[in-house]
Design a protein around this motif. Structure first.
Motif, PDB file in Angstrom:
ATOM      1  N   GLU A  96      -2.435  65.876  52.454  1.00 14.38           N
ATOM      2  CA  GLU A  96      -3.424  64.541  52.133  1.00 14.38           C
ATOM      3  C   GLU A  96      -4.000  63.918  53.391  1.00 14.38           C
ATOM      4  O   GLU A  96      -4.447  63.014  53.280  1.00 14.38           O
TER       5      GLU A  96
ATOM      6  N   ALA B 154       2.503  65.991  57.942  1.00 19.40           N
ATOM      7  CA  ALA B 154       3.071  66.684  56.528  1.00 19.40           C
ATOM      8  C   ALA B 154       4.178  67.586  57.197  1.00 19.40           C
ATOM      9  O   ALA B 154       4.154  68.107  58.534  1.00 19.40           O
TER      10      ALA B 154
ATOM     11  N   ARG C 226       8.403  63.455  55.811  1.00 23.57           N
ATOM     12  CA  ARG C 226       7.208  63.570  54.772  1.00 23.57           C
ATOM     13  C   ARG C 226       7.231  65.092  54.529  1.00 23.57           C
ATOM     14  O   ARG C 226       7.338  65.905  55.121  1.00 23.57           O
TER      15      ARG C 226
ATOM     16  N   ASP D  28       2.556  68.178  52.007  1.00 26.37           N
ATOM     17  CA  ASP D  28       1.615  67.949  51.263  1.00 26.37           C
ATOM     18  C   ASP D  28       0.267  67.934  52.166  1.00 26.37           C
ATOM     19  O   ASP D  28       0.514  68.319  53.468  1.00 26.37           O
TER      20      ASP D  28
ATOM     21  N   VAL E 215       1.843  62.679  48.064  1.00 30.34           N
ATOM     22  CA  VAL E 215       2.714  62.376  49.170  1.00 30.34           C
ATOM     23  C   VAL E 215       4.170  62.195  48.757  1.00 30.34           C
ATOM     24  O   VAL E 215       4.599  61.539  48.074  1.00 30.34           O
TER      25      VAL E 215
END
Length: 155
Positions: free
Chosen positions: A79, A109, A74, A77, A53
């Motif tokens: 996740e 993301a 962000r 990624d 992250v």
């Protein structure tokens, strides 16, 4: 006359009792080891997610006394849903305490989100000059698992 060999029967009973006690002990040890391994595997999963992250602060502005507009970005990624905890500081001593930055899943993301962080609901910090922020995930039980990496941004 019939003779009974009581010693032979006693040896068999003793052997059976020892085998049963051994199986019970192995079962108890297995349960403990399995719980440790499963708990460790879940922690490894959280740490792996945390490493990928990417979070960064873009801007932090105090809109009124103790109330801040915080913009976080962000990175790319995959996740899933994360949450973010923030802490606003004034110098080194006073800080707001840990506050939620929105709700889990707000920050997608490659996304940018601006949220209002009100320190007056915890420990009021007016004129803050630094923010620290930490990502977290929810585990299978719905408990927050904080990432060990905390980032900071001075404003």
């Amino acid at each position: 006359m019939r003779t009974q060999n009581k010693k032979g029967l006693s040896d068999i009973v003793t052997t059976v009792i020892i085998i049963v006690l051994s199986l019970v002990a192995i079962g108890i040890v297995w349960v403990v080891v399995r719980n440790l391994v499963e708990g460790g595997a879940e922690q490894i999963d959280v740490n792996q997610k945390c490493l990928s992250v990417e979070l960064s602060a873009l801007t932090v502005n105090e809109t009124s006394s103790g109330v801040y507009a915080v913009t976080l970005r962000r990175g790319p990624d995959s996740e899933g849903d994360i949450g973010v905890k923030v802490n606003i500081f004034l110098g080194v001593a006073p800080n707001s305490g840990v506050l939620d930055f929105g709700t889990v899943g707000d920050l997608d993301a490659i996304g940018t989100v601006t949220r209002t962080v009100n320190t007056n609901t915890a420990t009021p910090v007016s004129g803050g000059d630094k923010i620290e922020f930490t990502a977290f995930f929810l585990d299978v039980s719905g408990n927050e698992q904080l990432c060990s990496q905390t980032k900071s941004f001075e404003f």
